[in-house]
Design a protein around this motif. Sequence first.
Motif, mmCIF file in Angstrom:
data_model
loop_
_atom_site.group_PDB
_atom_site.id
_atom_site.type_symbol
_atom_site.label_atom_id
_atom_site.label_comp_id
_atom_site.label_asym_id
_atom_site.label_seq_id
_atom_site.Cartn_x
_atom_site.Cartn_y
_atom_site.Cartn_z
ATOM 1 N N VAL A 199 0.826 -1.215 0.000
ATOM 2 C CA VAL A 199 0.000 0.000 0.000
ATOM 3 C C VAL A 199 0.857 1.261 0.000
ATOM 4 O O VAL A 199 0.439 2.308 -0.482
ATOM 5 N N SER A 222 -7.803 7.105 5.154
ATOM 6 C CA SER A 222 -8.509 7.918 4.164
ATOM 7 C C SER A 222 -9.157 6.984 3.142
ATOM 8 O O SER A 222 -8.817 5.800 3.055
ATOM 9 N N LEU A 223 -10.067 7.524 2.362
ATOM 10 C CA LEU A 223 -10.698 6.739 1.306
ATOM 11 C C LEU A 223 -9.654 6.240 0.314
ATOM 12 O O LEU A 223 -9.695 5.086 -0.122
ATOM 13 N N GLU A 224 -8.678 7.074 0.002
ATOM 14 C CA GLU A 224 -7.614 6.680 -0.913
ATOM 15 C C GLU A 224 -6.845 5.471 -0.367
ATOM 16 O O GLU A 224 -6.556 4.525 -1.096
ATOM 17 N N THR A 225 -6.527 5.498 0.927
ATOM 18 C CA THR A 225 -5.813 4.376 1.537
ATOM 19 C C THR A 225 -6.683 3.132 1.559
ATOM 20 O O THR A 225 -6.200 2.026 1.295
ATOM 21 N N GLU A 276 -8.943 2.346 -0.591
ATOM 22 C CA GLU A 276 -8.939 1.827 -1.963
ATOM 23 C C GLU A 276 -7.660 1.055 -2.245
ATOM 24 O O GLU A 276 -7.685 -0.010 -2.866
ATOM 25 N N LYS A 277 -6.531 1.576 -1.782
ATOM 26 C CA LYS A 277 -5.254 0.881 -1.975
ATOM 27 C C LYS A 277 -5.239 -0.448 -1.227
ATOM 28 O O LYS A 277 -4.730 -1.451 -1.735
ATOM 29 N N ASN A 322 -7.443 -2.916 -3.111
ATOM 30 C CA ASN A 322 -6.739 -3.380 -4.309
ATOM 31 C C ASN A 322 -5.639 -4.367 -3.960
ATOM 32 O O ASN A 322 -5.469 -5.389 -4.629
ATOM 33 N N ILE A 364 -13.915 -2.845 -2.240
ATOM 34 C CA ILE A 364 -13.778 -1.991 -1.051
ATOM 35 C C ILE A 364 -14.903 -2.226 -0.049
ATOM 36 O O ILE A 364 -14.701 -2.108 1.155
#
Length: 101
Positions: free
Chosen positions: A23, A41-44, A46-47, A50, A56
């Motif tokens: 990540v 965070s939302l970005e984290t 998502e990572k 993935n 998610i």
Amino acid sequence: MELRIREILESKDIKVSSLAETVGITRANMSNIVNGKSTPSLETLEKIANALEVDITELFAPSSSVGIIGVIRIRDTNYNINSVLDLSRLLDRIESGEIVL
């Protein structure tokens, strides 16, 4: 809101440190996320999804029961089975040869 990251890590036999590296965050930060001590965070998120190869939404889905439904031991490793999806993933890993019986 409790995340299911630890449950997913265990079902896929992935270490927190390995997930953190994939990540791109520190092991300590990932450990805090997994243990519910910090909110990613939302970005984290998502990572993480993935990296774990899950949607998610699976990070938020409640466990199918209060605890572990069952444990499958293969050689020296225990695999916690908390849902039909966990069992399916374990069987896929066996069929692919990733886990050797």
